[in-house]
Design a protein around this motif. Structure first.
Motif, PDB file in Angstrom:
ATOM      1  N   LYS A 280       0.932  -1.262  -0.227  1.00  8.47           N
ATOM      2  CA  LYS A 280      -0.171  -0.084   0.224  1.00  8.47           C
ATOM      3  C   LYS A 280       0.597   1.369   0.163  1.00  8.47           C
ATOM      4  N   SER A 281       1.961   1.194   0.169  1.00  5.68           N
ATOM      5  CA  SER A 281       3.353   2.424  -0.825  1.00  5.68           C
ATOM      6  C   SER A 281       4.528   1.307  -0.787  1.00  5.68           C
ATOM      7  N   PRO A 282       4.614   2.688  -1.866  1.00  6.80           N
ATOM      8  CA  PRO A 282       3.781   3.524  -2.357  1.00  6.80           C
ATOM      9  C   PRO A 282       2.516   3.399  -3.292  1.00  6.80           C
ATOM     10  N   LEU A 283       1.596   3.803  -3.500  1.00  5.81           N
ATOM     11  CA  LEU A 283       0.380   4.047  -3.995  1.00  5.81           C
ATOM     12  C   LEU A 283       0.660   5.109  -5.029  1.00  5.81           C
ATOM     13  N   VAL A 284      -0.234   4.615  -6.378  1.00  4.91           N
ATOM     14  CA  VAL A 284       0.038   5.196  -7.865  1.00  4.91           C
ATOM     15  C   VAL A 284      -1.523   4.769  -7.910  1.00  4.91           C
ATOM     16  N   VAL A 285      -1.628   6.395  -8.495  1.00  2.00           N
ATOM     17  CA  VAL A 285      -3.405   6.440  -9.019  1.00  2.00           C
ATOM     18  C   VAL A 285      -3.168   7.746  -9.803  1.00  2.00           C
ATOM     19  N   GLN A 286      -4.653   7.371 -11.151  1.00  2.00           N
ATOM     20  CA  GLN A 286      -4.305   8.633 -11.788  1.00  2.00           C
ATOM     21  C   GLN A 286      -5.434   9.362 -11.244  1.00  2.00           C
ATOM     22  N   GLU A 287      -4.987  10.959 -11.840  1.00  2.00           N
ATOM     23  CA  GLU A 287      -6.484  11.905 -11.514  1.00  2.00           C
ATOM     24  C   GLU A 287      -7.374  11.496 -11.435  1.00  2.00           C
ATOM     25  N   THR A 288      -8.091  12.493 -10.581  1.00  7.64           N
ATOM     26  CA  THR A 288      -9.835  12.743 -10.866  1.00  7.64           C
ATOM     27  C   THR A 288      -9.851  10.912 -10.153  1.00  7.64           C
ATOM     28  N   GLU A 289      -8.987  10.064  -9.602  1.00  2.95           N
ATOM     29  CA  GLU A 289      -9.684   8.874  -9.042  1.00  2.95           C
ATOM     30  C   GLU A 289     -10.057   9.258  -7.712  1.00  2.95           C
ATOM     31  N   THR A 290     -10.762   8.256  -7.174  1.00  2.00           N
ATOM     32  CA  THR A 290     -10.847   8.383  -4.946  1.00  2.00           C
ATOM     33  C   THR A 290      -9.636   7.152  -5.153  1.00  2.00           C
ATOM     34  N   VAL A 291      -9.537   7.418  -3.871  1.00  2.00           N
ATOM     35  CA  VAL A 291      -8.128   6.607  -3.270  1.00  2.00           C
ATOM     36  C   VAL A 291      -8.580   6.713  -1.076  1.00  2.00           C
TER      37      VAL A 291
ATOM     38  N   ALA B 189       1.533  21.985   4.717  1.00  2.00           N
ATOM     39  CA  ALA B 189       0.561  22.188   3.741  1.00  2.00           C
ATOM     40  C   ALA B 189      -0.606  21.792   4.068  1.00  2.00           C
ATOM     41  N   PRO B 190      -2.639  21.781   3.383  1.00  2.00           N
ATOM     42  CA  PRO B 190      -3.327  21.354   4.120  1.00  2.00           C
ATOM     43  C   PRO B 190      -3.650  20.414   3.458  1.00  2.00           C
ATOM     44  N   MET B 191      -4.554  19.312   4.760  1.00  2.00           N
ATOM     45  CA  MET B 191      -4.936  17.953   3.833  1.00  2.00           C
ATOM     46  C   MET B 191      -6.464  18.256   3.119  1.00  2.00           C
ATOM     47  N   PRO B 192      -6.839  17.596   2.702  1.00  2.00           N
ATOM     48  CA  PRO B 192      -8.132  17.698   1.276  1.00  2.00           C
ATOM     49  C   PRO B 192      -8.954  18.430   2.807  1.00  2.00           C
ATOM     50  N   ASP B 193      -9.808  18.235   3.499  1.00  2.00           N
ATOM     51  CA  ASP B 193     -10.842  19.254   4.318  1.00  2.00           C
ATOM     52  C   ASP B 193     -10.314  20.373   4.080  1.00  2.00           C
ATOM     53  N   GLY B 194      -8.929  21.050   4.748  1.00  2.00           N
ATOM     54  CA  GLY B 194      -8.664  22.341   3.945  1.00  2.00           C
ATOM     55  C   GLY B 194      -7.972  22.265   5.711  1.00  2.00           C
ATOM     56  N   SER B 195      -7.566  21.610   6.261  1.00  2.00           N
ATOM     57  CA  SER B 195      -7.589  21.381   7.676  1.00  2.00           C
ATOM     58  C   SER B 195      -5.905  20.762   7.356  1.00  2.00           C
ATOM     59  N   MET B 196      -5.047  21.307   8.883  1.00  2.00           N
ATOM     60  CA  MET B 196      -3.791  20.721   9.235  1.00  2.00           C
ATOM     61  C   MET B 196      -3.498  19.469   9.177  1.00  2.00           C
TER      62      MET B 196
ATOM     63  N   VAL C  84     -10.965  11.961  -2.468  1.00  2.00           N
ATOM     64  CA  VAL C  84     -11.749  11.860  -3.170  1.00  2.00           C
ATOM     65  C   VAL C  84     -11.545  12.997  -4.705  1.00  2.00           C
ATOM     66  N   ASN C  85     -11.674  12.723  -5.653  1.00  2.00           N
ATOM     67  CA  ASN C  85     -11.026  13.574  -7.509  1.00  2.00           C
ATOM     68  C   ASN C  85      -9.339  13.750  -6.943  1.00  2.00           C
ATOM     69  N   VAL C  86      -8.354  12.813  -6.803  1.00  2.00           N
ATOM     70  CA  VAL C  86      -7.198  13.537  -6.537  1.00  2.00           C
ATOM     71  C   VAL C  86      -6.446  14.295  -7.825  1.00  2.00           C
ATOM     72  N   SER C  87      -5.482  15.389  -7.521  1.00  2.00           N
ATOM     73  CA  SER C  87      -4.743  15.803  -8.309  1.00  2.00           C
ATOM     74  C   SER C  87      -3.512  15.436  -7.851  1.00  2.00           C
ATOM     75  N   ARG C  88      -3.014  16.393  -9.170  1.00  2.00           N
ATOM     76  CA  ARG C  88      -1.322  15.924  -8.888  1.00  2.00           C
ATOM     77  C   ARG C  88      -0.694  16.831  -8.020  1.00  2.00           C
ATOM     78  N   ASP C  89      -0.998  17.660  -7.453  1.00  2.00           N
ATOM     79  CA  ASP C  89      -0.697  18.509  -6.725  1.00  2.00           C
ATOM     80  C   ASP C  89      -1.093  17.899  -4.881  1.00  2.00           C
TER      81      ASP C  89
ATOM     82  N   VAL D 281       0.650  10.770  -7.608  1.00  2.00           N
ATOM     83  CA  VAL D 281      -0.844  11.079  -8.832  1.00  2.00           C
ATOM     84  C   VAL D 281      -0.218  11.465 -10.672  1.00  2.00           C
ATOM     85  N   GLN D 282      -0.234  10.057 -10.711  1.00  2.00           N
ATOM     86  CA  GLN D 282       0.047  10.207 -12.533  1.00  2.00           C
ATOM     87  C   GLN D 282      -0.785  11.669 -13.303  1.00  2.00           C
TER      88      GLN D 282
END
Length: 227
Positions: A140-151, A174-181, A193-198, A226-227
């Motif tokens: 489960k690490s490293p985990l390689v996924v495509q953009e827009t996927e849910t991981v 950097a903040p987490m997906p919900d905006g918190s640290m 949800v909907n992962v992006s390269r950043d 994220v590729q």
């Protein structure tokens, strides 16, 4: 453990602030003079209960064992405040733990004349209480996924009581997906949800000091690409 995330505050007629009870947490501290973290007969055990409240100075605590009220004694010492920790904390010290001391202890928090529901936290102390451990599943690490996927990033957590998991970035601020640290997880899974390269990063999963032993946090890392 039965703890509401939030209790609807009500206005006090004689004041402009709102009364509220929020999150309740607990942690267990085994005898600090021993090297291991297990609970054993003859040891000293401290159960700490912390509640967020407004106003904090009106917070009232009580303790129960198996549903019956506890009073402070020579072997079971109850303190309402602890200068070494954040406000709104009560401690129950069990001196020279005996087999008959095993059971469910309940910390109950309320506000003076608050008119709002109390918060209660159940803590089970038994011979099977086990300090937390944390691992990453194989592959489960490293985990390689495509953009827009849910991981889903997963850390396997064990322990009795089972601790909360805190997720954060391990390689940058950097903040987490919900905006918190830092995000909390009760099942050890961080769902994005909907992962992006950043969002490519090394993520840290870490046991909280709360809802378990008050020991140095266990942690593990997962690399997300994220590729």
């Amino acid at each position: 453990m039965t703890v509401p995330d939030t209790v609807t505050p009500v206005k006090n007629a004689s004041s402009v602030w709102l009364k509220a009870l929020r999150k309740g947490r607990f942690w267990i501290t085994p005898d600090p003079y021993h090297n291991d973290d297990n609970i054993q007969i003859g040891r000293e055990v401290k159960i700490s209960c912390q509640v967020e409240a407004t106003p904090a100075e009106e917070l009232i605590f009580s303790w129960l064992k198996n549903g019956r009220a506890l009073r402070s004694s020579e072997r079971m010492v109850i303190t309402q405040t602890d200068p070494d920790v954040a406000p709104g904390t009560t401690n129950l010290d069990i001196i020279d733990l005996k087999f008959t001391d095993f059971g469910t202890y309940t910390c109950v928090a309320s506000l003076k004349n608050g008119g709002i529901p109390e918060i209660s936290i159940d803590v089970n102390i038994s011979s099977t209480t086990v300090p937390p451990s944390l691992t990453v599943p194989r592959g489960k690490s490293p985990l390689v996924v495509q953009e827009t996927e849910t991981v889903e990033l997963q850390c396997l957590v064990s322990g009795k009581p089972k601790p909360i998991i805190l997720w954060s970035h391990a390689d940058r601020e950097a903040p987490m997906p919900d905006g918190s640290m830092q995000m909390e997880s009760y099942d050890g899974i961080l769902r994005i949800v909907n992962v992006s390269r950043d969002m490519s990063s090394t993520y840290r999963c870490q046991t909280s000091q709360y809802n378990g032993f008050n020991v140095k946090p266990r942690e593990a890392v997962i690399e997300l690409i994220v590729q």
